[in-house]
Write a protein that holds these residues in place. Structure first.
Motif, PDB file in Angstrom:
ATOM      1  N   TRP A  23      87.033  -5.775 -27.025  1.00 52.98           N
ATOM      2  CA  TRP A  23      87.072  -5.098 -27.436  1.00 52.98           C
ATOM      3  C   TRP A  23      87.094  -3.577 -26.919  1.00 52.98           C
ATOM      4  O   TRP A  23      87.432  -3.134 -27.630  1.00 52.98           O
ATOM      5  N   TRP A  26      89.942  -2.815 -25.434  1.00 60.61           N
ATOM      6  CA  TRP A  26      91.102  -3.008 -26.412  1.00 60.61           C
ATOM      7  C   TRP A  26      90.775  -1.417 -27.113  1.00 60.61           C
ATOM      8  O   TRP A  26      92.421  -0.834 -27.055  1.00 60.61           O
ATOM      9  N   ILE A  27      89.589  -0.852 -27.576  1.00 57.42           N
ATOM     10  CA  ILE A  27      89.821   0.562 -27.824  1.00 57.42           C
ATOM     11  C   ILE A  27      90.271   1.363 -27.568  1.00 57.42           C
ATOM     12  O   ILE A  27      89.925   2.461 -27.347  1.00 57.42           O
ATOM     13  N   ASP A  29      91.702   3.657 -26.737  1.00 55.14           N
ATOM     14  CA  ASP A  29      93.222   4.417 -26.504  1.00 55.14           C
ATOM     15  C   ASP A  29      92.702   5.203 -27.870  1.00 55.14           C
ATOM     16  O   ASP A  29      91.727   5.177 -27.745  1.00 55.14           O
ATOM     17  N   GLN A  31      94.110   6.064 -30.730  1.00 59.01           N
ATOM     18  CA  GLN A  31      93.575   5.963 -32.141  1.00 59.01           C
ATOM     19  C   GLN A  31      91.893   5.707 -32.395  1.00 59.01           C
ATOM     20  O   GLN A  31      91.361   5.693 -32.828  1.00 59.01           O
ATOM     21  N   HIS A  32      91.522   4.377 -31.015  1.00 58.52           N
ATOM     22  CA  HIS A  32      90.379   4.146 -31.573  1.00 58.52           C
ATOM     23  C   HIS A  32      89.124   4.925 -30.445  1.00 58.52           C
ATOM     24  O   HIS A  32      87.916   3.730 -31.211  1.00 58.52           O
ATOM     25  N   MET A  33      89.397   4.731 -30.145  1.00 59.11           N
ATOM     26  CA  MET A  33      88.099   4.911 -28.670  1.00 59.11           C
ATOM     27  C   MET A  33      87.180   5.894 -29.104  1.00 59.11           C
ATOM     28  O   MET A  33      85.926   6.065 -28.630  1.00 59.11           O
ATOM     29  N   TYR A  36      82.678   5.634 -29.231  1.00 61.62           N
ATOM     30  CA  TYR A  36      82.487   4.856 -28.924  1.00 61.62           C
ATOM     31  C   TYR A  36      82.630   4.595 -27.469  1.00 61.62           C
ATOM     32  O   TYR A  36      83.650   5.426 -26.445  1.00 61.62           O
ATOM     33  N   THR A  38      83.194   3.651 -24.425  1.00 62.64           N
ATOM     34  CA  THR A  38      84.822   2.508 -23.712  1.00 62.64           C
ATOM     35  C   THR A  38      83.835   1.932 -22.653  1.00 62.64           C
ATOM     36  O   THR A  38      84.437   0.943 -22.060  1.00 62.64           O
ATOM     37  N   PRO A 165      99.252  -0.775 -28.971  1.00 68.66           N
ATOM     38  CA  PRO A 165      98.833  -0.058 -30.252  1.00 68.66           C
ATOM     39  C   PRO A 165      99.327   0.922 -30.646  1.00 68.66           C
ATOM     40  O   PRO A 165      99.536   1.665 -31.978  1.00 68.66           O
TER      41      PRO A 165
END
Ligand code: SF4
Ligand code: SF4
Length: 505
Positions: A23, A26-27, A29, A31-33, A36, A38, A165
């Motif tokens: 996960w 996956w995040i 990137d 758009q999502h990080m 978080y 990461t 993504p």
């Protein structure tokens, strides 16, 4: 200590941590990080923290996450390998898939073998190299290895099916080799269960050494034991729970406890009639040979083109990168920065950055460019090799005086359309993101071969304004080898790699 269903509990933990690893990758990137942590799983590795401390003399704050793992290992043993490590969990799963043997074969497969010592020699070699300043643990640290392999193989493969993504199809130079190595490691489980973990893993070796005096460990009641060897059937470490237990090999998977029909095994403090542990099995002479080999290998590592020789024109590092020597002393080749880069410009270096720079990130502008308002790679880097900088700092907005410069663009007049082919072209000037633009034009009138006159604009570069982002090289219509190309000279991070130095003749 009685532990009902401990195998099921461990499996839940393993699925959780492997899922968390996937996960977080996956995040990772644009758009999502945001927000978080990461790099969390990468930051858990004590090997990264300790080797990085040897090379750089500092522990990057994020790597403080490794401290709880070290502390827990000292008390509870090498539990990390079967409860948390994503590569360990993947190896265990593939071993189970490949080796559904008859129990008698399992007993043989799970007995200790002298080749398991190899990982301690690998660890010793890598730590000695680190002490000399060459950080190569990223090649074999299991979390960096898996992050790198998944980034260059799984991630492009997923994008191939159109569910990725943001990039249509990311490519990574030399990615096939990195992927092939992972496949070989997985296939090796066909021959020895958890081949990587038992034979090669330097992190496993480090945790094994740390666990040698752990008070909580597998203990065998010699009165209850009938020597049936059933505890070997699913032993993940190959650590001989049926005899003198090899504590440094034990992954604390607890399978042996459930497999013992006599209840002779328990995990915890010693009780009366529990068997002794086997002394640490390592050949000191071999260790000495490894030390000598590392000392000999170190100058060879450095004698190739590297940070300690001349700066390399193609070694263009991401914005916020430390000077080359310090960068190599921090970078663990995990490819997290490559995963997050929205233009795919960050690529694993082959030997162009010297052997010590193998698989570290460099910008390859034929593939992408550094986006003007992006600073994501610094946020993704778990070791501080790429420092976290703000967009203002990168582009040189107040209070910062100058933008961060990655290198400088140079025109190749023999290939440039207006310079050598009497053809109008303004692409590079149009895409240049600086204000004012680093690329500017002179209007000229040129006499063609047939005697006619053509009026056009010929491009020039202002090196003090160029930030080396590489978008001009990427967008240049001269396809195979662009007519404007970036080299690392002038990069902000290096005092030596400059075209004109004050006071230097
Ligand atoms: S700052 Fe540049 S090199 Fe780093 S992730 Fe963004 S675009 Fe890629
Ligand atoms: S620079 Fe890139 S490859 Fe190196 S440690 Fe940082 S994120 Fe990983």
């Amino acid at each position: 200590m009685n532990m009902p269903n401990i195998r099921a509990i461990r499996r839940i933990y393993a699925i959780f941590f492997f899922g968390l690893f996937l996960w977080l990758l996956w995040i990772l990137d644009p758009q999502h990080m945001k927000g978080y942590e990461t790099g969390l799983i990468l930051e858990l590795s004590p090997l990264t923290a300790i080797a990085g401390f040897f090379t750089s003399g500092t522990v990057y704050l994020g790597l403080a996450w490794a401290l709880p793992i070290i502390f827990l290992t000292l008390f509870f043993g090498r539990f990390f390998c079967s409860w948390i490590c994503p590569l360990g969990i993947l190896n265990q799963f593939s071993s189970w898939l490949f080796n559904r043997r008859r129990p008698v074969d399992q007993y043989k497969n799970n007995a200790y073998r002298p080749i398991f010592r190899l990982k301690y020699y690998i660890l010793a070699g890598l730590l000695i190299l680190s002490a000399f300043g060459a950080l190569q643990i990223g090649l074999l640290d299991p979390i960096a290895l898996l992050t790198r392999s998944f980034t260059v193989s799984l991630y492009p493969a997923i994008n191939q099916w159109g569910v990725g993504p943001y990039l249509n199809q990311p490519i990574f130079l030399g990615g096939a080799l990195i992927s092939a190595l992972l496949i070989v490691l997985i296939l090796a489980n066909r021959f020895i269960t958890r081949y990587w973990c038992r034979v090669l893993c330097p992190l496993g070796a480090l945790l094994g050494v740390m666990s040698l005096r752990a008070p909580f460990r597998i203990r065998r009641d010699v009165d209850k034991c009938t020597d049936c060897n059933k505890c070997l059937a699913n032993c993940q470490g190959g650590c001989d729970p049926h005899a003198e237990h090899r504590v440094s090999e034990c992954h604390a998977c607890m399978n042996c406890i459930e497999d013992c029909p006599e209840g002779a095994l328990h995990y915890g403090l010693p009780e009366s009639r529990t068997s002794a542990a086997k002394p640490f099995d390592i050949n000191r002479r071999r260790l000495g040979e490894v030390a000598v080999a590392s000392v000999v290998f170190y100058p060879m590592l450095k004698s190739a083109v590297s940070a300690s020789t001349k700066p390399q024109h193609q070694t263009i590092r991401p914005p916020g990168s430390l000077p080359e020597e310090e960068f190599n002393a921090r970078c663990i080749k995990c490819a997290a920065c490559m995963r997050v880069c929205p233009t795919n410009v960050l690529q694993p270096a082959l030997l162009g950055a010297g052997f010590e720079g193998l698989w570290t990130p460099i910008l390859v502008n034929k593939i992408g460019w550094c986006e003007h308002h992006c600073v994501l790679c610094g946020q993704a880097c778990p070791t501080g090799a790429i420092q976290r900088i703000s967009v203002q700092e990168k582009v040189g907005e107040k209070p910062f005086e100058k933008p961060v410069k990655l290198g400088t663009a140079f025109f190749d007049h023999g290939r440039c359309l207006p310079w050598s082919m009497h053809t109008e072209c303004v692409v590079c000037e149009e895409v240049c993101p600086t204000t004012p633009k680093a690329i500017w034009y002179k209007r000229v009138e040129l006499l063609k071969r047939d005697g006619s006159v053509v009026k056009l604009k010929q491009p020039y570069m202002a090196p003090d304004l160029c930030i080396g982002c590489g978008i001009c090289e990427n967008k240049c219509p001269v396809e195979d080898y662009a007519a404007v190309r970036i080299t690392s000279v002038g990069e902000t991070r290096s005092k030596a790699n400059q075209m004109l130095l004050k006071g230097k003749s």
